[in-house]
Design a protein around this motif. Structure first.
Motif, PDB file in Angstrom:
ATOM      1  N   LYS A 382       0.844  -1.200   0.000  1.00 45.26           N
ATOM      2  CA  LYS A 382       0.000   0.000   0.000  1.00 45.26           C
ATOM      3  C   LYS A 382       0.878   1.248   0.000  1.00 45.26           C
ATOM      4  O   LYS A 382       1.833   1.364   0.764  1.00 45.26           O
ATOM      5  CB  LYS A 382      -0.911   0.004   1.230  1.00 45.26           C
ATOM      6  N   ARG A 413       3.871  -1.163   3.783  1.00 42.04           N
ATOM      7  CA  ARG A 413       3.126   0.094   3.745  1.00 42.04           C
ATOM      8  C   ARG A 413       4.133   1.235   3.589  1.00 42.04           C
ATOM      9  O   ARG A 413       5.115   1.282   4.329  1.00 42.04           O
ATOM     10  CB  ARG A 413       2.321   0.288   5.030  1.00 42.04           C
ATOM     11  N   SER A 489      -4.461   7.363  -1.186  1.00 40.94           N
ATOM     12  CA  SER A 489      -4.114   5.944  -1.397  1.00 40.94           C
ATOM     13  C   SER A 489      -3.785   5.776  -2.873  1.00 40.94           C
ATOM     14  O   SER A 489      -4.669   5.635  -3.721  1.00 40.94           O
ATOM     15  CB  SER A 489      -5.276   5.032  -0.994  1.00 40.94           C
ATOM     16  N   VAL A 492      -4.577   2.050  -4.931  1.00 42.70           N
ATOM     17  CA  VAL A 492      -5.805   1.306  -4.654  1.00 42.70           C
ATOM     18  C   VAL A 492      -6.973   2.011  -5.332  1.00 42.70           C
ATOM     19  O   VAL A 492      -7.132   3.224  -5.207  1.00 42.70           O
ATOM     20  CB  VAL A 492      -6.073   1.194  -3.137  1.00 42.70           C
TER      21      VAL A 492
END
Length: 578
Positions: A382, A413, A489, A492
């Motif tokens: 992510k 992350r 984000s 995503v």
């Protein structure tokens, strides 16, 4: 040496420490390519004198140094291209920490290349002294371990000794090195032996140095009343400016301070790659000595160590460096993903804003990290880029803990922030922060900053406040009802927002990342994948604005040079609204 034996050398001071660029600019002036008076514009926007040398940008510059410790391999190739000639490479103890140099040393030895190193071994890097934090590291020992049999150690401030050492390496048949032991910035009071000599020395320190040497003209020049230039624009609906990269560090400090000390020791390892002061991680060193590891300029090895520690489902490694250096980590990121590792990363200096070191330090290929195959969501990589300090705090609070109330985090992350300060994003009233105390960050959720009937700008990071200014100006001065979406984000898809955008009149992605590899390179495809598009709905106009050309130098000027300043965004929107 160059003048005495011109046929025996490639007469260039190749240097793998880019910040030592003053050498290159001095030579360009001495060789008549630029006027000596021009040197005073070092690192100024548009001056063609960036913080690292760039081939093709500055007259008289003969190579690009790139990032620290990345030139030896190139110099090996130059040696292969110039058989019978000696190639000089200036180095440093910091540059010799990079893994590139280990591979390059082995090739130079195996092929008996006439590469001649002169290494400034001053025992200083940005965050400390390698002799203290990197026990066992020895430049001469490392080079000897790779098979270099001619490594001369000398006092770098003893000119006869230094000359003799260089002469012996020059005459040696094969790769050879001089390791010059000396202080950083010798003789400059207040700077000697510290990282204060890493780049331009401050006037308050330089003036006494020149006064002691009776250099009256230099003192007069340094005493001139000068003002550091800044972006002249006043941005609409922008609050106070602060540094997101510092907020990341302070938020981590708060989170870790609330953990049980033994649990912290057992489950968290923070590894610094000599940039903790810049990434905000130096705040963590003193409070958490059992978890914090001060390491050297070894990004790949440090990241991999974080990933190895984080292979246990209840542990995680914590890593930080500049975004530009993410490009070195692609293979290591894949390894971490294959091993189901938990790694939380902070990449500061993302984008191009305030990047006076110019193109080689641009952090514009962050989405290289999104290089896995279709992943299960539990360990999916992510990528997050907040829009201001309030959102940065919320992003860290939500994405850092492995387990918290109501959610879990696993896998890799990455949080990206800028070098520059960014303003608070304000609501339509122009006063209230959009990201207030009640804001809770939701990973994967795109956020509507302004509604719009004529189309939408999609942005993130430092491009967000520029886009907001463009949106407000287009509304008030040109009567274009343009909306704005923040996409923190990065990798995503938010299905609901994508359907909304696909049905709009136009979508413009504005970012500081590369137009070739950034969000804009993906977003058009995502729009075509929406149900709106699949069902035959009218397709929106699509465009992108981002970093697309080599840097122009300076700080705030970089955004204008790349064309993602407010006025350029407005001009792009006008071409799409009609």
């Amino acid at each position: 040496f160059f003048r005495a034996c011109p046929n025996d050398f490639v007469p260039v001071f190749y240097d793998e420490a880019g910040h030592r660029v003053a050498t290159q600019y001095l030579m360009a002036a001495l060789e008549g390519f630029i006027a000596p008076e021009f040197l005073r514009f070092y690192r100024k926007g548009g001056s063609l004198l960036p913080g690292h040398p760039e081939l093709g940008l500055t007259p008289g510059i003969k190579f690009s140094s790139g990032r620290l410790g990345h030139l030896w391999g190139t110099v090996n190739g130059l040696a292969l291209a110039n058989p019978g000639k000696r190639i000089l490479l200036l180095g440093s103890d910091g540059s010799q920490m990079e893994g590139n140099n280990a591979e390059s040393a082995r090739l130079a030895v195996a092929q008996n290349l006439w590469v001649k190193l002169v290494v400034d071994d001053n025992n200083v890097t940005i965050t400390g002294h390698p002799g203290e934090y990197l026990g066992g590291f020895s430049v001469e020992g490392t080079l000897g371990g790779h098979g270099m049999t001619c490594v001369k150690v000398c006092d770098g401030e003893n000119i006869p000794e230094l000359y003799q050492a260089i002469r012996e390496t020059v005459l040696f048949d094969g790769p050879a090195a001089v390791v010059a032991k000396r202080s950083m910035a010798p003789g400059i009071h207040g700077v000697e032996g510290t990282s204060g000599g890493h780049d331009a020395v401050a006037a308050k320190t330089s003036i006494p140095y020149f006064e002691a040497r009776k250099n009256v003209d230099a003192v007069k020049y340094l005493e001139l009343d000068t003002v550091k230039t800044k972006d002249p624009k006043v941005y609409k609906h922008a609050g106070a400016f602060n540094a997101m990269r510092k907020t990341v560090g302070s938020t981590l400090l708060s989170i870790l301070s609330q953990m049980d000390p033994q649990q912290l020791t057992d489950t968290i390892k923070i590894i610094d790659s000599d940039l903790g002061g810049s990434t905000g991680f130096s705040q963590l060193q003193s409070p958490f000595p059992s978890s914090y590891i001060q390491s050297g300029v070894m990004e790949r090895g440090n990241f991999s160590a974080c990933a190895g520690f984080g292979m246990h489902p209840n542990k995680q490694g914590v890593f930080s460096t500049f975004c530009a250096f993410l490009e070195m980590l692609c293979s290591e990121i894949t390894m971490a993903r294959l091993n189901r590792s938990n790694v939380w990363c902070h990449f500061s200096h993302s984008g191009v804003d305030d990047m006076s070191d110019n193109t080689c330090h641009f952090g514009i290929n962050a989405l290289f990290a999104d290089n896995g195959i279709e992943e299960n969501d539990e360990y999916a990589t992510k990528l997050y880029f907040p829009g201001d300090v309030n959102q940065a705090k919320a992003v860290v609070e939500r994405t850092f803990p492995l387990i918290s109330d109501g959610f879990t985090n696993a896998g890799i992350r990455m949080v990206f922030t800028t070098r520059s300060k960014t303003p608070l994003i304000l609501k339509p009233d122009g006063v209230t922060p959009h990201y207030g105390e009640d804001y809770v960050f939701q990973p994967g959720k795109d956020e509507l900053i302004r509604e719009g009937n004529d189309g939408y700008i999609v942005s993130f990071g430092d491009a967000l406040y520029r886009s907001l200014d463009a949106v407000e100006t287009l509304r008030t001065e040109h009567k274009f009802d343009v909306g704005l979406v923040n996409k923190p984000s990065l990798n995503v898809i938010d299905p609901a927002m994508m359907e909304k955008l696909a049905a709009a009149k136009f979508v413009l992605v504005v970012e500081s990342f590369s137009t070739k590899t950034g969000l804009g390179s993906k977003f058009g495809t995502w729009l075509l994948m929406t149900q709106h598009a699949q069902n035959g709905g009218a397709l929106c106009k699509y465009g992108q604005v981002g970093t697309h050309t080599e840097g122009g130098g300076g700080l705030w000027e970089q955004a204008y040079h790349q064309g993602f300043d407010s006025l350029s965004i407005q001009d792009k929107v006008k071409t799409m609204v009609g």
